[in-house]
Motif scaffolding. Structure first.
Motif: not given
Length: 597
Positions: A210-236
């Motif tokens: 988040a604190d890193l400056p972007r170059q002119p004309g370019k954009y970016s997130a500073s994302s945080t993502a959640f993942f989970f193991i499904h309680p029924e299927s077991g899929d990630f």
């Protein structure tokens, strides 16, 4: 053209191998058995005077060699690296021109642009189909053309392409953001708190961008993502992505297809920066400084020095090349990334000093245990973990060889203590070399030495290529993996099309060319692939009989692992290792035996 390319590259590699062979024909011998100890000590003293520690070149990482011998080593290796790189870069440049010409013809022939979002995204594969056949003859991962919009595709990349940014969330950990229970229930079938208490939640946190400056004309997130193991299927599966930029929106699979896919591309852009810098810090910077300590403290006929010289073949060309073409002002990072090279290197220096430069902390099994991906004391085991599944047998084979090698020269632990050069190496690494978290002096057990050498071989022979030269050509494809975005992040949900945010044809071709330039497809034909690592003729000529036999067993073992990798296919559910794509990056026959790029 491809066969011609292979022959040209094979000729270069044969020449390089001959030029870089150790000039000494004497057998490896420990210092206490050397018949000329005074001469040996004098040569070690010259090494200490000639190999000095210089500036890092790329931020505040480990030292880079200088001094009379250090400069000569770097110059020699840079010359050898250049002879290969110039040929391969000319191939990639020609292919980029061919792709641009082909796209122009398609554009001129098209009069009915698609209004379907999925079809719009699938149009990116015109950049790959029947293209780049010299730089990436194996093409993209099977399933990339058809399944790249699936959530399971996106989430399982975290367990294959890059598992190093992922951690399991402990039951008492403070969450970086919250989701409404009705949203979580709709996606997972349970509440957020119950999911966390069950040890089924995982996080990737790139908010430090988040604190890193972007170059002119370019954009970016500073994302945080959640993942989970499904309680029924077991899929990630993915649960949510928070951008931490612009309007700081939280996206979930419940959003529109366009919004959710855009969020995934923003996340993948952060991942691209993380992976590139992770590979630089955790492999190049760490392996180089451990080897530099050995150059200064061991004679070249020491068996441990011989092994380290082997796995560090041509290593010192890479950071030098990176400083002159990748991370230089106006270089390839500035041209392609949302952040300029100086910004990226500053961020990476902090990552190296705090996390990635730490030697023992980053041991293969320990890393994934510490991050809750294996051997977790809370929550269920992952049903599939392709990176671990593919890499573990390779590392196990490495350890088997290293154990045989070490025990052949050190029948007892007492000999470890009596080896003055070995002990000096450990002291040097912990002292002047400033290797972070290195095993302390004195070294007293063969097991610890095996740990050190196995980790070094893992860094140079597997981890580097899984994140870099083995992965970029196959896994980091568009439209899912842009390095940068070209429109400001949305202020609200409901985007009509993802395309304006993604690279145009010129930017896309430049990105693919950059990533393909890290590939070296001919290694599997020229004896520089991973199974041949310990079968180098010069190394074997100086090694004892037990080491020679162990090298043959290693080559057989990895050749069999390659066959298993190549035999991967989809099951009746259309999955391979629980993924809707076939991941073959860790195929030993395709992996270089050294830090190639």
């Amino acid at each position: 053209m491809y066969l011609t390319t292979l022959l040209l590259l094979a000729n270069i590699y044969t020449t390089i191998s001959a030029q870089t062979s150790n000039d000494s024909s004497s057998s490896y011998v420990l210092p206490l058995y050397d018949p000329a100890p005074l001469d040996r000590r004098q040569r070690v003293a010259k090494n200490q005077q000639g190999y000095l520690y210089g500036e890092s070149l790329l931020g505040n990482l480990s030292f880079f060699p200088t001094g009379q011998l250090g400069d000569a080593l770097v110059a020699k290796e840079a010359s050898l690296w250049t002879s290969e790189a110039e040929l391969f870069e000319s191939i990639v440049h020609l292919e980029a021109q061919e792709v641009a010409t082909a796209l122009l013809k398609v554009s001129n022939a098209s009069t009915t642009p698609s209004t379907s979002s999925t079809q719009e995204l699938a149009s990116f594969f015109a950049l790959y189909r029947n293209q780049w056949q010299d730089s990436n003859p194996d093409g993209l991962d099977v399933g990339a053309y058809t399944n790249f919009t699936q959530d399971l595709y996106f989430s399982m990349e975290r367990l294959s392409v890059n598992p190093f940014s992922l951690s399991r969330i402990s039951p008492n950990q403070t969450l970086p953001f919250k989701l409404a229970n009705n949203v979580t229930m709709a996606i997972t079938g349970t509440t957020l708190s119950k999911l966390q208490l069950a040890g089924r939640m995982f996080v990737v946190d790139h908010s430090d961008f988040a604190d890193l400056p972007r170059q002119p004309g370019k954009y970016s997130a500073s994302s945080t993502a959640f993942f989970f193991i499904h309680p029924e299927s077991g899929d990630f599966l993915p649960l949510a992505i928070k951008t931490n930029e612009g309007a700081d929106l939280i996206y979930t699979p419940l959003d529109s297809a366009n919004d959710w896919f855009l969020a995934k591309t923003l996340f993948e852009s952060n991942e691209a920066v993380f992976v590139d810098m992770f590979h630089l810090s955790a492999t190049h910077a760490v392996a180089e400084i451990v080897h530099q300590a050995a150059l200064r403290t061991m004679a070249d006929q020491h068996p441990i020095r011989g092994l380290l010289d082997l796995i560090m073949y041509r290593a010192y060309a890479v950071r030098l090349a990176g400083s002159t073409s990748l991370f230089n002002a106006g270089g390839l990072v500035d041209q392609n990334f949302a952040f300029n090279a100086s910004t990226v290197l500053g961020w990476n220096s902090r990552l190296y000093q705090n996390v990635l430069g730490r030697f023992q902390t980053n041991y293969f099994e320990r890393w994934f245990t510490d991050h809750g991906l294996i051997n977790s004391s809370y929550g269920p085991a992952l049903t599939h973990f392709p990176f671990y599944e593919d890499v573990k047998p390779v590392v196990d084979s490495m350890r088997v060889f290293i154990e045989a090698f070490v025990r052949s020269y050190y029948p007892t632990d007492d000999l470890i203590s009596q080896d003055t050069e070995l002990q000096a190496w450990i002291v040097e690494a912990n002292g002047p070399a400033q290797v972070l978290d290195f095993p302390p002096a004195p070294l007293t057990s063969r097991t610890t030495l095996v740990d050190i050498l196995t980790h070094m071989t893992y860094l140079t022979g597997v981890l580097h290529h899984a994140l870099n030269s083995g992965a970029y050509a196959a896994s980091w494809h568009l439209p899912l993996h842009p390095i940068a975005h070209y429109q400001p992040l949305p202020t609200s949900k409901g985007v009509k099309s993802v395309l304006p945010f993604l690279p145009n044809a010129t930017h896309a071709i430049n990105q693919i060319a950059l990533l393909n330039s890290f590939n070296r497809p001919s290694y599997k034909y020229d004896g520089l692939n991973l199974p041949a690592l310990f079968s180098n003729p010069t190394f074997l000529a100086r090694a004892n009989n037990d080491t020679q036999a162990a090298a043959a067993r290693f080559q057989t073992s990895l050749t069999k692992l390659s066959a298993v990798n190549q035999a991967k296919s989809f099951d009746r559910d259309g999955l391979s290792q629980g993924m809707p794509f076939i991941w073959r990056t860790v195929d030993p026959m395709r992996l270089p035996s050294f830090l190639s790029m």
